[in-house]
Scaffold this motif. Structure first.
Motif, mmCIF file in Angstrom:
data_model
loop_
_atom_site.group_PDB
_atom_site.id
_atom_site.type_symbol
_atom_site.label_atom_id
_atom_site.label_comp_id
_atom_site.label_asym_id
_atom_site.label_seq_id
_atom_site.Cartn_x
_atom_site.Cartn_y
_atom_site.Cartn_z
ATOM 1 N N CYS A 10 0.722 1.144 12.356
ATOM 2 C CA CYS A 10 1.432 2.113 11.634
ATOM 3 C C CYS A 10 2.797 2.247 12.346
ATOM 4 C CB CYS A 10 0.701 3.347 11.289
ATOM 5 S SG CYS A 10 -0.728 2.982 10.606
ATOM 6 N N CYS B 258 3.088 4.869 2.028
ATOM 7 C CA CYS B 258 2.201 4.098 2.721
ATOM 8 C C CYS B 258 1.115 3.932 1.714
ATOM 9 C CB CYS B 258 1.482 5.216 3.866
ATOM 10 S SG CYS B 258 0.155 4.924 4.567
ATOM 11 N N PHE C 201 -1.825 4.261 2.029
ATOM 12 C CA PHE C 201 -2.989 5.301 1.873
ATOM 13 C C PHE C 201 -2.497 6.600 1.575
ATOM 14 C CE2 PHE C 201 -4.433 1.691 4.490
ATOM 15 C CZ PHE C 201 -5.548 1.515 3.916
ATOM 16 N N SER C 202 -1.195 6.644 0.976
ATOM 17 C CA SER C 202 -0.451 8.165 0.889
ATOM 18 C C SER C 202 -1.445 8.819 -0.199
ATOM 19 C CB SER C 202 0.559 7.800 0.137
ATOM 20 O OG SER C 202 1.780 7.333 1.023
ATOM 21 N N GLU D 286 4.335 9.019 6.188
ATOM 22 C CA GLU D 286 3.090 9.489 7.041
ATOM 23 C C GLU D 286 3.369 8.862 8.478
ATOM 24 O OE1 GLU D 286 3.100 8.342 4.102
ATOM 25 O OE2 GLU D 286 1.854 9.353 2.930
ATOM 26 N N ARG E 101 1.011 7.698 10.350
ATOM 27 C CA ARG E 101 -0.233 6.693 10.369
ATOM 28 C C ARG E 101 -0.874 6.910 9.175
ATOM 29 N NH1 ARG E 101 -5.009 8.309 12.732
ATOM 30 N NH2 ARG E 101 -4.947 10.481 13.432
ATOM 31 N N HIS E 102 -1.996 6.041 9.114
ATOM 32 C CA HIS E 102 -3.055 6.037 7.983
ATOM 33 C C HIS E 102 -4.257 6.915 8.672
ATOM 34 C CE1 HIS E 102 -5.806 2.916 9.537
ATOM 35 N NE2 HIS E 102 -5.133 2.214 9.405
ATOM 36 N N TYR E 103 -5.197 7.340 8.016
ATOM 37 C CA TYR E 103 -6.406 7.995 8.663
ATOM 38 C C TYR E 103 -7.652 7.184 8.374
ATOM 39 C CZ TYR E 103 -2.590 11.235 9.250
ATOM 40 O OH TYR E 103 -1.337 11.957 9.889
ATOM 41 N N ILE E 104 -7.647 6.070 7.919
ATOM 42 C CA ILE E 104 -8.985 5.470 7.497
ATOM 43 C C ILE E 104 -9.913 5.623 8.568
ATOM 44 C CG2 ILE E 104 -10.124 3.210 7.107
ATOM 45 C CD1 ILE E 104 -7.288 2.040 6.720
ATOM 46 N N PHE F 248 -11.118 11.153 6.329
ATOM 47 C CA PHE F 248 -10.460 10.184 5.488
ATOM 48 C C PHE F 248 -10.635 10.417 3.970
ATOM 49 C CE2 PHE F 248 -10.022 6.075 3.363
ATOM 50 C CZ PHE F 248 -8.790 5.765 3.332
ATOM 51 N N GLN G 26 -10.122 8.190 0.455
ATOM 52 C CA GLN G 26 -9.664 7.088 -0.316
ATOM 53 C C GLN G 26 -8.783 7.677 -1.220
ATOM 54 O OE1 GLN G 26 -12.487 3.966 -1.196
ATOM 55 N NE2 GLN G 26 -10.886 2.994 -2.888
#
Ligand code: SAM
Ligand code: SF4
Length: 330
Positions: free
Chosen positions: A257, A274, A276-277, A308, A310-313, A318, A320
């Motif tokens: 990211c 993103c 994953f937004s 964002e 970064r993503h938060y997977i 997290f 989805q």
């Protein structure tokens, strides 16, 4: 006026989902068909896409990738491509991601219209497994698409495979062999939690390192660049000098990211900063409510500022996103 986010990342890459509809039913994407949102009036028209693309390019976007859903399902796609190609040379790269099913029929027209590059998805080299993964008995069609891309002169030809434990991880080395024998750039993608069936779980993810090691054991690999910059893929050549390239895209196990230069426009005209937004910015309604060009510019710049970090997977909390890959545009 280039677009920067609050983390000083410059945004140069726009992915446009042209439709959330698809003629495949890949289990990792759209296993149960289109969500009910897919109504014609909600989807951006070609005129709207052209207008917005011109503004995006004026704001420093250099690459546009047309995706979906299946972008070749949009009628008269070459007409859109030819309009977008008018944005060159400020637009440096106009690319398409497709499942390949209808590509041979449209390939020549797309090339003439100004499409620079194509990426074709191919998740198995075995007919039965291809059917099992995509829900359609169309492996031969995808091979034909790759051949037509080659004969028409698209170069490089990129192939995408999402590698999922127990489904096609036993084919990784065969995919690499395919890349060597057919001189294509084969890109291995980790399974991300963006499937409409919500089947994703961590055990199904085959990490980029594992993919690399499996290939490297049989066909030793050499890293092409020390740094991947804002590219998502680590790129490798074959150490023995064979043709073809391997790309490994590992957003789950090796987050990239920090160097992200992408934003996305959904099929119904929402900006997503993103994959994953959980928030989107409804550019379509803003545009349709009569916003001036400078108001549209301001709307885009504001959305980018909210990108964002970064993503938060990999975080325990997290969630989805409700939108699936087909709507967002992979
Ligand atoms: N229909 C076209 C295709 O399949 O190439 C374009 C759209 S598809 C959403 C774009 C890319 O996203 C494909 O290469 C697909 O394999 C990938 N993709 C879809 N769902 C995914 C997921 N859950 N995780 C990782 N990649 C995914
Ligand atoms: Fe369709 Fe592409 Fe999603 Fe497969 S990955 S269901 S081909 S949009």
């Amino acid at each position: 006026m280039p677009l920067f986010d609050t983390y000083n990342r410059e945004i140069r890459d726009l992915r446009i989902s042209l439709t959330d509809r698809c003629n495949f039913r890949c289990f990792y994407c759209l296993p149960n068909g289109e969500p009910p949102l897919a109504r014609k009036e909600t989807i951006l028209t070609f005129e709207e896409i052209e207008y917005l693309s011109e503004i995006f390019v004026s704001l420093g976007i250099e690459k546009i990738r047309l995706t979906g859903g299946e972008p070749l399902l949009r009628k008269d796609l070459p007409a859109l491509v030819s309009q977008l190609a008018n944005l060159k040379p400020a637009l440096k790269d106009l690319a398409l991601t497709t499942n390949g099913f209808d590509f041979p029929r449209q390939a020549a027209e797309l090339k003439v219209a100004g499409l620079d590059r194509v990426t074709i998805s191919l998740d198995s080299l075995k007919r039965e497994n291809f059917l099992d993964i995509t829900g359609i008995d169309a492996l031969d069609k995808v091979f034909a698409a790759i051949e037509s891309a080659r004969s028409i002169g698209f170069d490089p030809i990129k192939i995408n495979a999402v590698i999922v434990r127990g489904r096609n991880d036993d084919e990784v080395v065969d995919f690499a062999r395919f890349a060597r024998e057919n001189d294509v750039s084969f890109r291995f993608i980790e399974f991300m939690p963006l499937d409409s069936g919500h089947e994703w779980n961590r055990e199904m993810v085959v990490g980029g390192r594992e993919i690399h090691d499996a290939i490297n054991e049989v066909f030793p690999l050499k890293l092409k660049d020390n740094s991947r910059g804002s590219e998502t893929a680590w790129r490798y050549e074959f150490a023995d000098g064979s043709p073809g390239e391997i790309g490994i895209i590992a957003p789950v196990t090796e987050m990239f990211c920090g160097a992200c230069s992408r934003i996305r426009l959904t099929a119904d005209g929402h900006i997503r900063t993103c994959l994953f937004s959980t928030t989107e910015y409804n550019l379509r309604d803003h545009l349709r409510s009569g916003a001036t060009r400078s108001q549209v510019v301001e709307f885009i710049a504001d959305a980018v500022l909210k990108k964002e970090p970064r993503h938060y997977i990999n975080d325990s909390k997290f969630v989805q996103p409700s939108r699936t890959m087909s709507f967002i545009g992979g």
